[in-house]
Design an enzyme around this catalytic site. Structure first.
Site, PDB file in Angstrom:
ATOM      1  N   LYS A 177      -3.767 -10.222  74.284  1.00  0.00           N
ATOM      2  CA  LYS A 177      -3.562 -11.458  75.056  1.00  0.00           C
ATOM      3  C   LYS A 177      -2.099 -11.785  75.300  1.00  0.00           C
ATOM      4  O   LYS A 177      -1.777 -12.811  75.911  1.00  0.00           O
ATOM      5  CB  LYS A 177      -4.243 -12.635  74.337  1.00  0.00           C
ATOM      6  CG  LYS A 177      -5.774 -12.564  74.396  1.00  0.00           C
ATOM      7  CD  LYS A 177      -6.417 -13.805  73.804  1.00  0.00           C
ATOM      8  CE  LYS A 177      -7.940 -13.740  73.941  1.00  0.00           C
ATOM      9  NZ  LYS A 177      -8.575 -14.942  73.294  1.00  0.00           N
ATOM     10  N   ASN A 181      13.646 -11.443  68.254  1.00  0.00           N
ATOM     11  CA  ASN A 181      12.830 -10.823  67.200  1.00  0.00           C
ATOM     12  C   ASN A 181      13.602 -10.922  65.907  1.00  0.00           C
ATOM     13  O   ASN A 181      14.606 -10.252  65.731  1.00  0.00           O
ATOM     14  CB  ASN A 181      12.522  -9.357  67.536  1.00  0.00           C
ATOM     15  CG  ASN A 181      11.477  -8.794  66.572  1.00  0.00           C
ATOM     16  OD1 ASN A 181      11.606  -8.959  65.362  1.00  0.00           O
ATOM     17  ND2 ASN A 181      10.460  -8.153  67.108  1.00  0.00           N
ATOM     18  N   SER A 212      17.288 -15.476  68.142  1.00  0.00           N
ATOM     19  CA  SER A 212      16.822 -14.102  67.994  1.00  0.00           C
ATOM     20  C   SER A 212      15.427 -13.925  68.584  1.00  0.00           C
ATOM     21  O   SER A 212      14.472 -14.522  68.105  1.00  0.00           O
ATOM     22  CB  SER A 212      16.780 -13.710  66.507  1.00  0.00           C
ATOM     23  OG  SER A 212      16.309 -12.390  66.373  1.00  0.00           O
ATOM     24  N   GLY A 239      10.028  -9.738  74.691  1.00  0.00           N
ATOM     25  CA  GLY A 239      11.432 -10.145  74.792  1.00  0.00           C
ATOM     26  C   GLY A 239      12.314  -9.224  73.980  1.00  0.00           C
ATOM     27  O   GLY A 239      13.453  -8.942  74.348  1.00  0.00           O
ATOM     28  N   THR A 240      11.755  -8.691  72.896  1.00  0.00           N
ATOM     29  CA  THR A 240      12.498  -7.748  72.060  1.00  0.00           C
ATOM     30  C   THR A 240      12.823  -6.485  72.841  1.00  0.00           C
ATOM     31  O   THR A 240      13.960  -6.012  72.843  1.00  0.00           O
ATOM     32  CB  THR A 240      11.649  -7.356  70.829  1.00  0.00           C
ATOM     33  OG1 THR A 240      11.289  -8.533  70.110  1.00  0.00           O
ATOM     34  CG2 THR A 240      12.397  -6.396  69.922  1.00  0.00           C
ATOM     35  N   HIS A 271       1.721  -4.731  71.790  1.00  0.00           N
ATOM     36  CA  HIS A 271       1.365  -6.047  71.265  1.00  0.00           C
ATOM     37  C   HIS A 271      -0.123  -6.278  71.461  1.00  0.00           C
ATOM     38  O   HIS A 271      -0.806  -5.505  72.147  1.00  0.00           O
ATOM     39  CB  HIS A 271       2.170  -7.158  71.957  1.00  0.00           C
ATOM     40  CG  HIS A 271       3.580  -7.257  71.476  1.00  0.00           C
ATOM     41  ND1 HIS A 271       4.612  -6.527  72.023  1.00  0.00           N
ATOM     42  CD2 HIS A 271       4.129  -7.965  70.464  1.00  0.00           C
ATOM     43  CE1 HIS A 271       5.734  -6.811  71.398  1.00  0.00           C
ATOM     44  NE2 HIS A 271       5.476  -7.678  70.439  1.00  0.00           N
ATOM     45  N   ALA A 275      13.629 -18.808  67.667  1.00  0.00           N
ATOM     46  CA  ALA A 275      12.970 -17.502  67.659  1.00  0.00           C
ATOM     47  C   ALA A 275      12.121 -17.336  68.908  1.00  0.00           C
ATOM     48  O   ALA A 275      11.160 -16.560  68.919  1.00  0.00           O
ATOM     49  CB  ALA A 275      12.098 -17.355  66.419  1.00  0.00           C
TER      50      ALA A 275
HETATM   51  N1  LIG Z   1      11.653 -14.156  67.421  1.00  0.00           N
HETATM   52  C1  LIG Z   1      10.624 -13.619  66.800  1.00  0.00           C
HETATM   53  O1  LIG Z   1      10.778 -12.827  65.863  1.00  0.00           O
HETATM   54  C2  LIG Z   1       9.231 -13.969  67.224  1.00  0.00           C
HETATM   55  C3  LIG Z   1       9.047 -14.848  68.250  1.00  0.00           C
HETATM   56  N2  LIG Z   1       7.789 -15.218  68.606  1.00  0.00           N
HETATM   57  C4  LIG Z   1       7.714 -16.220  69.642  1.00  0.00           C
HETATM   58  O2  LIG Z   1       7.255 -17.440  69.037  1.00  0.00           O
HETATM   59  C5  LIG Z   1       6.566 -18.205  70.018  1.00  0.00           C
HETATM   60  C6  LIG Z   1       5.209 -18.597  69.467  1.00  0.00           C
HETATM   61  O3  LIG Z   1       4.420 -17.453  69.360  1.00  0.00           O
HETATM   62  P1  LIG Z   1       2.904 -17.600  68.853  1.00  0.00           P
HETATM   63  O4  LIG Z   1       2.876 -18.272  67.526  1.00  0.00           O
HETATM   64  O5  LIG Z   1       2.251 -16.267  68.986  1.00  0.00           O
HETATM   65  O6  LIG Z   1       2.299 -18.590  69.978  1.00  0.00           O
HETATM   66  P2  LIG Z   1       1.028 -19.568  69.833  1.00  0.00           P
HETATM   67  O7  LIG Z   1       0.647 -19.906  71.227  1.00  0.00           O
HETATM   68  O8  LIG Z   1       0.032 -18.987  68.886  1.00  0.00           O
HETATM   69  O9  LIG Z   1       1.619 -20.901  69.126  1.00  0.00           O
HETATM   70  C7  LIG Z   1       2.538 -21.718  69.789  1.00  0.00           C
HETATM   71  C8  LIG Z   1       2.723 -22.963  68.912  1.00  0.00           C
HETATM   72  O10 LIG Z   1       3.784 -23.738  69.429  1.00  0.00           O
HETATM   73  C9  LIG Z   1       3.310 -25.053  69.708  1.00  0.00           C
HETATM   74  N3  LIG Z   1       4.051 -25.548  70.861  1.00  0.00           N
HETATM   75  C10 LIG Z   1       4.040 -25.083  72.120  1.00  0.00           C
HETATM   76  N4  LIG Z   1       4.938 -25.757  72.850  1.00  0.00           N
HETATM   77  C11 LIG Z   1       5.534 -26.651  72.011  1.00  0.00           C
HETATM   78  C12 LIG Z   1       6.568 -27.615  72.137  1.00  0.00           C
HETATM   79  N5  LIG Z   1       7.162 -27.834  73.319  1.00  0.00           N
HETATM   80  N6  LIG Z   1       6.943 -28.308  71.050  1.00  0.00           N
HETATM   81  C13 LIG Z   1       6.347 -28.103  69.869  1.00  0.00           C
HETATM   82  N7  LIG Z   1       5.348 -27.216  69.669  1.00  0.00           N
HETATM   83  C14 LIG Z   1       4.970 -26.497  70.742  1.00  0.00           C
HETATM   84  C15 LIG Z   1       1.833 -24.943  69.925  1.00  0.00           C
HETATM   85  O11 LIG Z   1       1.250 -26.210  69.655  1.00  0.00           O
HETATM   86  P3  LIG Z   1      -0.323 -26.436  69.592  1.00  0.00           P
HETATM   87  O12 LIG Z   1      -0.789 -25.783  68.308  1.00  0.00           O
HETATM   88  O13 LIG Z   1      -0.473 -27.911  69.557  1.00  0.00           O
HETATM   89  O14 LIG Z   1      -0.871 -25.781  70.848  1.00  0.00           O
HETATM   90  C16 LIG Z   1       1.483 -23.868  68.883  1.00  0.00           C
HETATM   91  O15 LIG Z   1       1.359 -24.448  67.612  1.00  0.00           O
HETATM   92  C17 LIG Z   1       6.524 -17.330  71.268  1.00  0.00           C
HETATM   93  O16 LIG Z   1       7.630 -17.664  72.088  1.00  0.00           O
HETATM   94  C18 LIG Z   1       6.738 -15.918  70.728  1.00  0.00           C
HETATM   95  O17 LIG Z   1       7.297 -15.025  71.681  1.00  0.00           O
HETATM   96  C19 LIG Z   1       6.669 -14.757  67.981  1.00  0.00           C
HETATM   97  C20 LIG Z   1       6.803 -13.871  66.970  1.00  0.00           C
HETATM   98  C21 LIG Z   1       8.094 -13.384  66.519  1.00  0.00           C
HETATM   99  O1  LIG Z   2       4.549 -12.830  70.978  1.00  0.00           O
HETATM  100  C1  LIG Z   2       4.717 -12.283  69.851  1.00  0.00           C
HETATM  101  O2  LIG Z   2       3.883 -12.262  68.923  1.00  0.00           O
HETATM  102  C2  LIG Z   2       6.000 -11.605  69.640  1.00  0.00           C
HETATM  103  N1  LIG Z   2       6.939 -11.830  70.517  1.00  0.00           N
HETATM  104  C3  LIG Z   2       8.258 -11.359  70.392  1.00  0.00           C
HETATM  105  C4  LIG Z   2       8.639 -10.550  71.619  1.00  0.00           C
HETATM  106  O3  LIG Z   2       8.125 -10.903  72.723  1.00  0.00           O
HETATM  107  O4  LIG Z   2       9.485  -9.657  71.483  1.00  0.00           O
HETATM  108  C5  LIG Z   2       8.590 -10.703  69.091  1.00  0.00           C
HETATM  109  C6  LIG Z   2       7.464 -10.005  68.415  1.00  0.00           C
HETATM  110  O5  LIG Z   2       7.344  -8.705  68.946  1.00  0.00           O
HETATM  111  C7  LIG Z   2       6.164 -10.740  68.458  1.00  0.00           C
END
Ligand SMILES: NC(=O)C1=CN([C@@H]2O[C@H](COP(=O)(O)OP(=O)(O)OC[C@H]3O[C@@H](n4cnc5c(N)ncnc54)[C@H](OP(=O)(O)O)[C@@H]3O)[C@@H](O)[C@H]2O)C=CC1
Ligand SMILES: O=C(O)C1=N[C@H](C(=O)O)C[C@H](O)C1
Length: 255
Positions: free
Chosen positions: A161, A128, A126, A167-168, A158, A102
């Site tokens: 920060k 999103n 995906s 990416g969506t 969004h 994701a």
């Molecule tokens: N496809 C979708 O529908 C969505 C995708 N996303 C994507 O999900 C990702 C995370 O978003 P978000 O939760 O906001 O980000 P955050 O920065 O809040 O959290 C990232 C998490 O990933 C961990 N992490 C970072 N790098 C690694 C690695 N190499 N291996 C294992 N763990 C790792 C971090 O660890 P630590 O806690 O130790 O720092 C943290 O727990 C982003 O790429 C975002 O774009 C987000 C929402 C929806």
């Molecule tokens: O960073 C996020 O939170 C999200 N990232 C994805 C994106 O960059 O499209 C999906 C969702 O909008 C939340």
């Protein structure tokens, strides 16, 4: 009932919500959670999220050695970490673990790696993973075909920060054949989880297709939706729109 065993990468803003959704779904067992640093190492995500039962033991990336997946077997790896997480996919694929990525922003070499691994296991990518955004993606393509001369703009909103463009939104632009740097408009304000709007300008009317994630739990529900489907799939590389398109096609009312 045999539960689907889940290993989760990422325990941040989204990963915590995704973990919560899997913990609350009787079809799944959250086996482990891997994060980058060693905060709460060895504790259980279930306890950190307020449950009394033990599930989702916390590991750090430093624990991902050659035997990690053999010693901690799961059926599906779900990645909500960062683009760095992809380096741990090949060892999982070798063990026959299915993968849901994701991660919203990959470079070309990352996509090449997914293509390389698709012969080893079933993977779904995906940017999103919500049902709603993938419905929006398909509906927008249908409308564009019906009104090919429409003037189209994409607006993504969004939290303040979020540094990179959604990416969506980039995926929507690419799908609709729009230049990403001309037709994607980004708004960063407050704590908006994620909103995507596709605006179609026609001579005498404007059509807006909007999706808003009001809780990050939506991404957990999307991952659950995807995992229940992917677990039945043969090796290959899939995306959510493959699946949603099929549902879309099967549910269009025939007048
Ligand atoms: N496809 C979708 O529908 C969505 C995708 N996303 C994507 O999900 C990702 C995370 O978003 P978000 O939760 O906001 O980000 P955050 O920065 O809040 O959290 C990232 C998490 O990933 C961990 N992490 C970072 N790098 C690694 C690695 N190499 N291996 C294992 N763990 C790792 C971090 O660890 P630590 O806690 O130790 O720092 C943290 O727990 C982003 O790429 C975002 O774009 C987000 C929402 C929806
Ligand atoms: O960073 C996020 O939170 C999200 N990232 C994805 C994106 O960059 O499209 C999906 C969702 O909008 C939340």
């Amino acid at each position: 009932m045999t539960k689907i065993r889940i290993g989760l990468f990422g325990f941040g803003k989204t990963g915590k919500q995704v973990a919560g959704e899997f913990l609350n779904d009787k079809h799944f067992e959250l086996v482990w959670v891997v994060r980058r640093n060693e905060t709460d190492l060895g504790k259980y995500a279930s306890h950190l999220l307020g449950h009394e039962f033990k599930a989702g033991k916390l590991f750090s990336v430093n624990d991902i050695g050659p035997d990690f997946y053999r010693k901690n077997p799961v059926d599906v790896l779900v990645d909500f970490s960062s683009s760095d997480g992809i380096q741990y996919y090949e060892a999982a694929a070798e063990q026959g673990i299915k993968i849901i990525s994701a991660i919203s922003k990959y470079e070309e070499q990352d996509f090449q790696l997914l293509e390389k691994l698709k012969s080893k296991t079933a993977m779904l990518y995906s940017p999103n993973i919500t049902l709603g955004v993938n419905f929006l993606l398909i509906a927008s393509q249908v409308l564009q075909k019906i009104a090919p001369h429409a003037d189209i703009e994409i607006v993504e909103e969004h939290f303040r920060k979020k540094n990179e463009t959604s990416g969506t939104a980039l995926k929507i632009a690419e799908t609709l054949g729009l230049e990403k740097d001309k037709h994607v408009n980004s708004i960063r304000v407050g704590g908006i989880v994620g909103k995507h709007e596709v605006i179609f300008g026609l001579p005498n009317q404007t059509i807006r297709i909007i999706h808003e994630s009001i809780s990050r739990a939506a991404f957990g529900q999307g991952a659950i939706f995807a995992a229940k489907w992917l677990i039945e799939q043969a090796a290959g590389l899939y995306n959510m729109e493959n699946y949603i398109t099929d549902l879309f096609r099967r549910n269009i009312p025939v007048y």
